[in-house]
Write a protein that holds these residues in place. Structure first.
Motif, PDB file in Angstrom:
ATOM      1  N   LEU A 180       0.798  -1.211  -0.146  1.00  0.00           N
ATOM      2  CA  LEU A 180      -0.045   0.072  -0.264  1.00  0.00           C
ATOM      3  C   LEU A 180       0.816   1.255   0.227  1.00  0.00           C
ATOM      4  CD1 LEU A 180      -2.731  -1.014   2.718  1.00  0.00           C
ATOM      5  CD2 LEU A 180      -3.208  -0.857   0.274  1.00  0.00           C
ATOM      6  N   PRO A 181       0.612   2.500  -0.651  1.00  0.00           N
ATOM      7  CA  PRO A 181       1.227   3.425  -0.784  1.00  0.00           C
ATOM      8  C   PRO A 181       1.493   4.125   0.662  1.00  0.00           C
ATOM      9  CG  PRO A 181      -1.059   3.773  -1.686  1.00  0.00           C
ATOM     10  CD  PRO A 181      -0.893   2.368  -1.562  1.00  0.00           C
TER      11      PRO A 181
ATOM     12  N   VAL B  12      -5.624  -3.754  -0.513  1.00  0.00           N
ATOM     13  CA  VAL B  12      -4.361  -3.925  -1.308  1.00  0.00           C
ATOM     14  C   VAL B  12      -4.950  -4.129  -2.963  1.00  0.00           C
ATOM     15  CG1 VAL B  12      -2.640  -5.735  -1.628  1.00  0.00           C
ATOM     16  CG2 VAL B  12      -2.949  -4.951   0.605  1.00  0.00           C
ATOM     17  N   ALA B  13      -6.090  -4.940  -2.762  1.00  0.00           N
ATOM     18  CA  ALA B  13      -6.635  -5.255  -4.238  1.00  0.00           C
ATOM     19  C   ALA B  13      -7.212  -3.956  -5.070  1.00  0.00           C
ATOM     20  CB  ALA B  13      -7.807  -6.252  -4.127  1.00  0.00           C
ATOM     21  N   ASP B  14      -7.733  -3.115  -3.923  1.00  0.00           N
ATOM     22  CA  ASP B  14      -8.363  -1.785  -4.804  1.00  0.00           C
ATOM     23  C   ASP B  14      -7.097  -0.907  -5.290  1.00  0.00           C
ATOM     24  OD1 ASP B  14     -10.842  -2.597  -4.266  1.00  0.00           O
ATOM     25  OD2 ASP B  14     -11.111  -1.453  -2.607  1.00  0.00           O
ATOM     26  N   HIS B  15      -6.091  -0.899  -4.391  1.00  0.00           N
ATOM     27  CA  HIS B  15      -4.865  -0.199  -4.791  1.00  0.00           C
ATOM     28  C   HIS B  15      -4.152  -0.825  -6.010  1.00  0.00           C
ATOM     29  CE1 HIS B  15      -1.110   1.863  -4.845  1.00  0.00           C
ATOM     30  NE2 HIS B  15      -0.521   0.875  -4.611  1.00  0.00           N
ATOM     31  N   LEU B  16      -4.108  -2.101  -6.045  1.00  0.00           N
ATOM     32  CA  LEU B  16      -3.474  -2.489  -7.434  1.00  0.00           C
ATOM     33  C   LEU B  16      -4.409  -2.505  -8.584  1.00  0.00           C
ATOM     34  CD1 LEU B  16      -1.636  -5.949  -5.699  1.00  0.00           C
ATOM     35  CD2 LEU B  16      -0.635  -3.826  -6.483  1.00  0.00           C
TER      36      LEU B  16
ATOM     37  N   PRO C  72       9.703   9.486   4.105  1.00  0.00           N
ATOM     38  CA  PRO C  72       9.484   7.905   4.694  1.00  0.00           C
ATOM     39  C   PRO C  72      10.684   7.072   5.186  1.00  0.00           C
ATOM     40  CG  PRO C  72       8.951   8.573   2.273  1.00  0.00           C
ATOM     41  CD  PRO C  72       9.717   9.798   2.977  1.00  0.00           C
ATOM     42  N   PRO C  73      10.353   6.263   5.925  1.00  0.00           N
ATOM     43  CA  PRO C  73      11.289   5.268   6.280  1.00  0.00           C
ATOM     44  C   PRO C  73      12.103   4.696   5.237  1.00  0.00           C
ATOM     45  CG  PRO C  73       9.045   4.541   7.244  1.00  0.00           C
ATOM     46  CD  PRO C  73       9.193   5.696   6.250  1.00  0.00           C
ATOM     47  N   LEU C  74      13.414   4.279   5.374  1.00  0.00           N
ATOM     48  CA  LEU C  74      14.056   3.802   4.312  1.00  0.00           C
ATOM     49  C   LEU C  74      13.385   2.357   3.831  1.00  0.00           C
ATOM     50  CD1 LEU C  74      16.699   3.939   2.588  1.00  0.00           C
ATOM     51  CD2 LEU C  74      17.800   2.500   4.244  1.00  0.00           C
TER      52      LEU C  74
ATOM     53  N   GLY D 102       5.460  -5.925  10.615  1.00  0.00           N
ATOM     54  CA  GLY D 102       4.101  -5.970  10.687  1.00  0.00           C
ATOM     55  C   GLY D 102       3.183  -5.508   9.320  1.00  0.00           C
ATOM     56  N   LEU D 103       4.075  -5.610   8.302  1.00  0.00           N
ATOM     57  CA  LEU D 103       3.362  -5.219   7.018  1.00  0.00           C
ATOM     58  C   LEU D 103       3.460  -6.424   6.172  1.00  0.00           C
ATOM     59  CD1 LEU D 103       4.693  -1.687   6.476  1.00  0.00           C
ATOM     60  CD2 LEU D 103       2.579  -2.362   7.443  1.00  0.00           C
TER      61      LEU D 103
END
Lengths: 153, 287
Positions: A8-9, A47-51, B278-280, B285-286
């Motif tokens: 995600l952005p 995530v899907a909507d973003h892509l 932004p972080p590098l 957690g992602l």
């Protein structure tokens, strides 16, 4: 495709830790038609909507975009640390994806293993049984099992 | 607005670290440690490795000391600039000088920025910068002549004075033909200021940021840090880091320093906390 939040952005860093997964996802999403039904939980839908927003699609065929992934308890660097049932579970899930066999996924075990399979299970009855699958990406770079896979019928 | 420093352009989401490289025998902090060319060369190599975006090469000590004429200053810095330019084509090269003739000599050798640390003392300097499409740093030196210390200097409002002077110099630079993207302002801590003034400028640096001009701060190991903490020049780095963090958090864009690696981490972290950078690389957690 996996619901990796790093796609995600709002979570973009200066470097992309999921560049190869992103490339595979964008390639697969771009292959879908203009009419896409998203099957995903709330985070996966984001995530899907973003892509979907990031790709241009021209094919006319109706399509489905399904967001899910294997266990997040595979190895000691996994977010959920290690559960010895994780790797066999993912091996089985991978075989099911390849075979187009979506019924019988153990939802309770998936929950215990931090696997996101609810949307994948909904493909039962959507994808014809035995439909050929091509796997564009398979890996667990951060201890979570991911696949980017396509079915065409 | 993007910042254009000579041949390089920088987006506004990243802070920049400017490393001090003294080609002087008597600068207050390093006491001539990089006066010899091979030592200065090694210093450039080190600061590039440590993450400097810019080197600021100076040939004259800012404080009182033996007279250095323009020819001697050119001799100390111009050829060295050419050597650095050839070896580090992507590096931004700044030269700390108030003299137009020195500026011309170093710009012809490939310098990108003129750090006019004495606040427009030589009115011809900006025209020379404009001729070479170079950037200019416009500083507030409190009206002092080069290489003089403040004596009982006071202001109704030191920050207002810094803004009025530096923005005035910036407008003059643009009027002389300097690219508006290539003008930076600097309150010049300690220059024409007592310690209370420099602390106030540090505390209120956000007001300079609010002018819209990119702000450079040069607090590294200066006397206001030393007087605040009661420490000699060699022991001021922690005070310097505190002042750097405060100014970085407020949005100061360029940090002119001796300790590059530490400052790189510090300003990047501060800008990320402030939500500008932004972080590098974020995956925790992602995944």
């Amino acid at each position: 495709m996996p619901g990796v939040l790093a796609l995600l952005p709002e979570y973009a860093g200066l470097e992309d830790p999921v560049a190869d997964i992103r490339a595979a996802c964008l390639d697969a999403v771009g292959w879908l038609g203009t009419e896409v039904t998203v099957i995903a939980g709330p985070q996966g839908r984001r995530v899907a909507d973003h892509l979907l927003r990031t790709t241009t699609r021209t094919a006319a065929h109706p399509s489905y975009l399904v967001v899910g992934n294997g266990s997040a308890k595979r190895v000691d660097t996994s977010p959920g640390y290690v559960d010895e049932r994780a790797i066999p579970f993912d091996d089985d899930l991978g075989s099911r994806l390849r075979a187009g066999a979506f019924s019988g996924i153990d939802a309770d075990l998936a929950r215990e293993l931090w696997a996101d399979t609810e949307a994948i299970a909904q493909l039962d009855g959507v994808v014809p049984a035995g439909c050929a699958c091509s796997v564009d990406y398979e890996g667990d770079p951060y201890g979570v099992r991911y696949w980017v896979a396509r079915w065409e019928w | 607005m993007n910042l254009k420093l000579g041949h390089r352009t920088f987006t506004d989401d990243l802070p920049l670290v400017m490393a001090i490289v003294n080609r002087t025998p008597d600068s207050f902090f390093d006491q001539g440690a990089t006066y010899a060319e091979d030592k200065a060369w090694e210093r450039v190599r080190l600061v590039v490795e440590e993450g400097a975006d810019i080197v600021d090469i100076g040939g004259v000590r800012a404080g009182y000391g033996p007279h250095v004429d323009a020819a001697e200053e050119i001799d100390r810095v111009a050829a060295f600039v050419g050597r650095v330019r050839a070896a580090y084509p992507d590096l931004v090269i700044s030269v700390d000088t108030w003299r137009a003739e020195v500026a011309r000599a170093v710009l012809e050798q490939g310098a990108d920025v003129i750090n006019d640390a004495w606040g427009g003392h030589d009115p011809d300097l900006v025209a020379v910068a404009a001729e070479h499409d170079a950037a200019v740093i416009c500083t507030h030196a409190g009206g002092l002549s080069p290489r003089t210390d403040p004596f009982r200097q006071e202001y109704d409002d030191v920050v207002a004075a810094c803004i009025e002077t530096t923005v005035g110099l910036a407008e003059r630079a643009v009027a002389a033909g300097v690219d508006p993207r290539s003008v930076v302002i600097d309150p010049a801590h300690d220059f024409g200021k007592n310690t209370f003034h420099s602390l106030e400028v540090t505390r209120r640096i956000g007001e300079m940021v609010a002018t819209g001009y990119p702000v450079l701060v040069s607090v590294s190991n200066k006397d206001f840090v030393g007087e605040t903490l009661g420490l000699p020049a060699g022991e001021r780095m922690h005070g310097t880091y505190a002042a750097t963090a405060i100014t970085a958090m407020a949005g100061a864009r360029i940090h002119r320093v001796h300790q590059v690696r530490e400052t790189r981490h510090l300003v990047d972290m501060a800008w990320s906390i402030a939500g500008r950078r932004p972080p590098l690389r974020a995956i925790r957690g992602l995944a």
